[in-house]
Motif scaffolding. Structure first.
Motif, PDB file in Angstrom:
ATOM      1  N   LEU A 166       0.906  -1.181  -0.095  1.00 38.60           N
ATOM      2  CA  LEU A 166      -0.015   0.132   0.046  1.00 38.60           C
ATOM      3  C   LEU A 166       0.777   1.179   0.034  1.00 38.60           C
ATOM      4  O   LEU A 166       1.599   1.414   0.961  1.00 38.60           O
ATOM      5  CB  LEU A 166      -0.836  -0.002   1.286  1.00 38.60           C
ATOM      6  N   THR A 167       0.984   2.138  -1.034  1.00 38.47           N
ATOM      7  CA  THR A 167       1.730   3.116  -1.291  1.00 38.47           C
ATOM      8  C   THR A 167       0.672   4.243  -1.360  1.00 38.47           C
ATOM      9  O   THR A 167      -0.366   4.251  -1.800  1.00 38.47           O
ATOM     10  CB  THR A 167       2.556   3.005  -2.300  1.00 38.47           C
ATOM     11  N   GLY A 168       1.315   5.675  -1.030  1.00 30.72           N
ATOM     12  CA  GLY A 168       0.680   6.945  -1.161  1.00 30.72           C
ATOM     13  C   GLY A 168       1.535   7.894  -2.185  1.00 30.72           C
ATOM     14  O   GLY A 168       2.640   7.976  -1.753  1.00 30.72           O
ATOM     15  N   ASP A 169       0.743   8.606  -2.842  1.00 31.74           N
ATOM     16  CA  ASP A 169       1.600   9.531  -3.691  1.00 31.74           C
ATOM     17  C   ASP A 169       0.729  10.978  -3.525  1.00 31.74           C
ATOM     18  O   ASP A 169      -0.230  11.296  -4.118  1.00 31.74           O
ATOM     19  CB  ASP A 169       1.656   9.261  -5.084  1.00 31.74           C
ATOM     20  N   ILE A 170       1.114  11.615  -2.566  1.00 37.75           N
ATOM     21  CA  ILE A 170       0.318  12.704  -1.992  1.00 37.75           C
ATOM     22  C   ILE A 170       0.781  14.032  -2.067  1.00 37.75           C
ATOM     23  O   ILE A 170       1.905  14.235  -1.620  1.00 37.75           O
ATOM     24  CB  ILE A 170      -0.325  12.311  -0.671  1.00 37.75           C
ATOM     25  N   THR A 171       0.184  14.963  -2.768  1.00 41.54           N
ATOM     26  CA  THR A 171       0.557  16.511  -2.728  1.00 41.54           C
ATOM     27  C   THR A 171       0.126  16.909  -1.698  1.00 41.54           C
ATOM     28  O   THR A 171      -0.888  17.028  -1.152  1.00 41.54           O
ATOM     29  CB  THR A 171      -0.137  16.899  -4.087  1.00 41.54           C
ATOM     30  N   GLN A 172       1.137  17.818  -1.167  1.00 44.07           N
ATOM     31  CA  GLN A 172       0.709  18.465   0.192  1.00 44.07           C
ATOM     32  C   GLN A 172      -0.037  19.922  -0.081  1.00 44.07           C
ATOM     33  O   GLN A 172       0.066  20.278  -1.106  1.00 44.07           O
ATOM     34  CB  GLN A 172       2.040  18.971   0.891  1.00 44.07           C
ATOM     35  N   GLY A 173      -0.468  20.053   0.932  1.00 44.39           N
ATOM     36  CA  GLY A 173      -1.579  21.254   1.046  1.00 44.39           C
ATOM     37  C   GLY A 173      -2.770  21.377   0.369  1.00 44.39           C
ATOM     38  O   GLY A 173      -3.494  22.325   0.327  1.00 44.39           O
ATOM     39  N   CYS A 174      -3.401  20.256   0.271  1.00 48.04           N
ATOM     40  CA  CYS A 174      -4.774  20.179  -0.390  1.00 48.04           C
ATOM     41  C   CYS A 174      -5.553  20.361   0.481  1.00 48.04           C
ATOM     42  O   CYS A 174      -5.880  19.471   1.488  1.00 48.04           O
ATOM     43  CB  CYS A 174      -4.813  18.850  -1.211  1.00 48.04           C
ATOM     44  N   GLN A 175      -6.479  21.350   0.246  1.00 49.15           N
ATOM     45  CA  GLN A 175      -7.449  21.729   1.279  1.00 49.15           C
ATOM     46  C   GLN A 175      -9.003  21.433   0.458  1.00 49.15           C
ATOM     47  O   GLN A 175      -9.188  22.052  -0.510  1.00 49.15           O
ATOM     48  CB  GLN A 175      -7.393  23.316   1.935  1.00 49.15           C
ATOM     49  N   ILE A 176      -9.859  21.236   1.438  1.00 48.94           N
ATOM     50  CA  ILE A 176     -11.300  21.184   0.814  1.00 48.94           C
ATOM     51  C   ILE A 176     -12.280  21.673   1.975  1.00 48.94           C
ATOM     52  O   ILE A 176     -11.683  21.542   3.260  1.00 48.94           O
ATOM     53  CB  ILE A 176     -11.744  19.692   0.448  1.00 48.94           C
ATOM     54  N   LEU A 177     -13.500  21.710   1.604  1.00 48.74           N
ATOM     55  CA  LEU A 177     -14.331  22.014   2.813  1.00 48.74           C
ATOM     56  C   LEU A 177     -15.317  20.639   2.787  1.00 48.74           C
ATOM     57  O   LEU A 177     -16.073  20.294   2.219  1.00 48.74           O
ATOM     58  CB  LEU A 177     -15.334  23.084   2.317  1.00 48.74           C
ATOM     59  N   GLY A 178     -15.153  20.314   4.307  1.00 51.73           N
ATOM     60  CA  GLY A 178     -15.972  19.206   4.241  1.00 51.73           C
ATOM     61  C   GLY A 178     -16.221  18.691   5.670  1.00 51.73           C
ATOM     62  O   GLY A 178     -15.540  19.151   6.711  1.00 51.73           O
ATOM     63  N   GLU A 179     -16.556  17.541   6.116  1.00 49.06           N
ATOM     64  CA  GLU A 179     -16.553  16.836   7.363  1.00 49.06           C
ATOM     65  C   GLU A 179     -15.614  15.772   7.593  1.00 49.06           C
ATOM     66  O   GLU A 179     -15.502  14.965   6.657  1.00 49.06           O
ATOM     67  CB  GLU A 179     -17.954  16.098   7.574  1.00 49.06           C
ATOM     68  N   ARG A 180     -14.627  16.062   8.254  1.00 49.72           N
ATOM     69  CA  ARG A 180     -13.519  15.180   8.350  1.00 49.72           C
ATOM     70  C   ARG A 180     -13.695  13.778   8.723  1.00 49.72           C
ATOM     71  O   ARG A 180     -13.171  12.847   7.976  1.00 49.72           O
ATOM     72  CB  ARG A 180     -12.614  15.658   9.640  1.00 49.72           C
ATOM     73  N   ASN A 181     -14.501  13.304   9.393  1.00 51.43           N
ATOM     74  CA  ASN A 181     -14.854  12.060   9.610  1.00 51.43           C
ATOM     75  C   ASN A 181     -15.427  11.299   8.472  1.00 51.43           C
ATOM     76  O   ASN A 181     -15.406  10.036   8.291  1.00 51.43           O
ATOM     77  CB  ASN A 181     -16.014  11.891  10.927  1.00 51.43           C
ATOM     78  N   LEU A 182     -16.239  11.956   7.751  1.00 51.00           N
ATOM     79  CA  LEU A 182     -17.080  11.362   6.516  1.00 51.00           C
ATOM     80  C   LEU A 182     -15.950  10.876   5.427  1.00 51.00           C
ATOM     81  O   LEU A 182     -15.918  10.302   4.646  1.00 51.00           O
ATOM     82  CB  LEU A 182     -18.071  12.270   5.801  1.00 51.00           C
TER      83      LEU A 182
END
Length: 451
Positions: free
Chosen positions: A328-344
């Motif tokens: 299991l690997t991740g390729d993640i761009t930092q600083g991505c922000q959204i408006l949402g419910e964290r738990n969902l």
């Protein structure tokens, strides 16, 4: 604007009107030209008939007087009259000498054949058309009418037609732009409403009073349709919530009573497991119903660092993947922000990664990537497992959709339905693109812009 159907239709109608108008003006031009030519011919014929009648009475002396009178009374540049003797001496007329290149044709005062020629005039060269004859006794006679005034009139008429044509084109473009802008403005209202409804806001309505035209009637029909849809959706949600709540309570009671029973422990454990599974189904249905009920609504949404959340979930599931001999690997761009419910949002990631681990085999790879894509943040979860059967791809997000080959796997076919409901709640776009191998799901989250 260039792709506007209203603009194309307006320009098409305007173009038809312009063509009809130009056609009418062209016909009027031809009629005017023919009328002027006929008028010139009638004037010349009248002159010749008058001269012929005078000549019949007193021959050359009377004709000389008539030509002299007509030459004096005719405005300069409109007609040409000339009578000479056999030696070429001018007896009467308004021409100083016989025009160069004009030869006498025939005898008498017949109106045909005619010839055209150009002579200098007070305001420039003048084109004449008339007859040149040799009268009995060798007297050269010339009578002609100027064509230049008629040609000038036709030139002015052509100029006017061009000006009117250009004016019609300009007015048509302006009218097309105004009509298109008005129509697009009205359509934009409906499109904005459709966009809000597509994002899940069934309570969205167009503000302000509605006009009494066709657009107003269309808006009224759309509002009535949305009212009906919203009523049916609320009824469906209430029914789903009621069923889930009412059934989950007695099932929990049954589990509690089972725990107090003794004997046949193996059977009791199976019954308890079935009860727990059924309760999990109701819990999932309630989660789906709750997410669908809140779709398109901003209250309750807060800024979420999607990059950090994705990294946390990937890190959480890495040991579980390793236990199954998977990567299991991740390729993640930092600083991505959204408006949402964290738990969902975390539940979306957990469901998708958990499903990938559940259905993949030892040696398979699972990859989670998060990157910026325009004004969206694209999240991709892909694996090299068995993937979704082709016959189930169209219904993969429907409730209780499961492949027969996965009957031995735990689950009830609610995971992707819950993922779609949560994604829709956040205004995200979800896609299940075809892949050569494995499973791939893409979720495009709306980016939270700095304010």
């Amino acid at each position: 604007m260039a792709r506007s159907a209203s603009l194309r239709m307006t320009l098409l109608v305007a173009g038809g009107i312009i063509l009809l108008s130009l056609g009418a003006m062209a016909l009027q031009y031809r009629v005017t030209a023919a009328s002027l030519q006929t008028r010139q011919a009638e004037l010349l014929a009248a002159d010749l008939e008058s001269f012929a009648a005078i000549y019949e009475q007193r021959r050359i002396p009377a004709l000389r007087e008539a030509v002299e009178f007509r030459a004096r009374s005719t405005p300069p540049g409109t007609a040409l009259y000339l009578l000479q003797d056999r030696n070429g001496t001018t007896l009467a007329g308004n021409a100083a000498a016989w025009p160069d290149g004009v030869e006498t044709t025939g005898d008498g005062f017949a109106s045909e054949p005619q010839q055209s020629y150009m002579l200098p005039g007070p305001a420039g060269p003048v084109t004449y058309r008339g007859v040149a004859r040799t009268l009995p006794g060798g007297f050269p006679f010339l009578a002609a009418r100027a064509e230049t005034p008629a040609l000038a009139t036709l030139t002015d008429l052509r100029r006017l037609i061009w000006q009117v044509g250009i004016g019609l084109v300009v007015l048509s473009l302006l009218a097309g732009w105004l009509v298109s802008r008005f129509t697009l403005g009205r359509i934009a209202r409906l499109n904005s409403l459709a966009d809000r409804v597509a994002e899940g806001d069934l309570a969205a309505r167009l503000p302000g009073p509605r006009s009494g035209d066709e657009f107003g009637a269309l808006e009224a029909h759309v509002h009535a349709m949305l009212d009906r849809i919203e009523t049916l959706d609320r009824a469906r949600q209430r029914l789903a919530d009621m069923i889930a709540h009412e059934l989950r309570t007695p099932l929990n009671r049954i589990r509690q009573r089972l725990s107090s029973l003794t004997g046949q422990d193996e059977a009791l454990e199976r019954i308890d497991a079935d009860m727990a599974s059924t309760i999990r189904i109701f819990d999932s249905l309630l989660d789906i119903s709750s997410a669908e009920a809140a779709r398109g609504q901003r209250p309750g949404l807060v800024p979420v660092d999607l990059s950090a959340l994705t990294a946390e979930v990937v890190e959480l599931y890495e040991p579980l993947a390793e236990d199954g001999d998977m990567t299991l690997t991740g390729d993640i761009t930092q600083g991505c922000q959204i408006l949402g419910e964290r738990n969902l949002v975390a539940q979306v990631l957990s469901n998708l990664i958990d499903n990938a681990i559940k259905y993949c085999h030892p040696g398979d790879a699972i990859r989670v990537s998060l990157h910026l894509d325009g004004d969206r943040i694209r999240m991709v979860i892909a694996d090299t497992g068995p993937g979704v059967p082709e016959d189930l791809r169209a219904n993969a997000f429907e409730l209780f959709t499961r492949a027969e080959r996965d009957a031995d796997k735990a689950g009830h076919g609610l995971g992707l339905a819950l993922v779609r409901a949560i994604a829709t709640r956040h205004g995200a776009r979800i896609d299940l693109p075809a892949t050569e191998k494995g499973f791939r799901i893409e979720i495009a989250w709306p980016m939270l812009h700095d304010t």
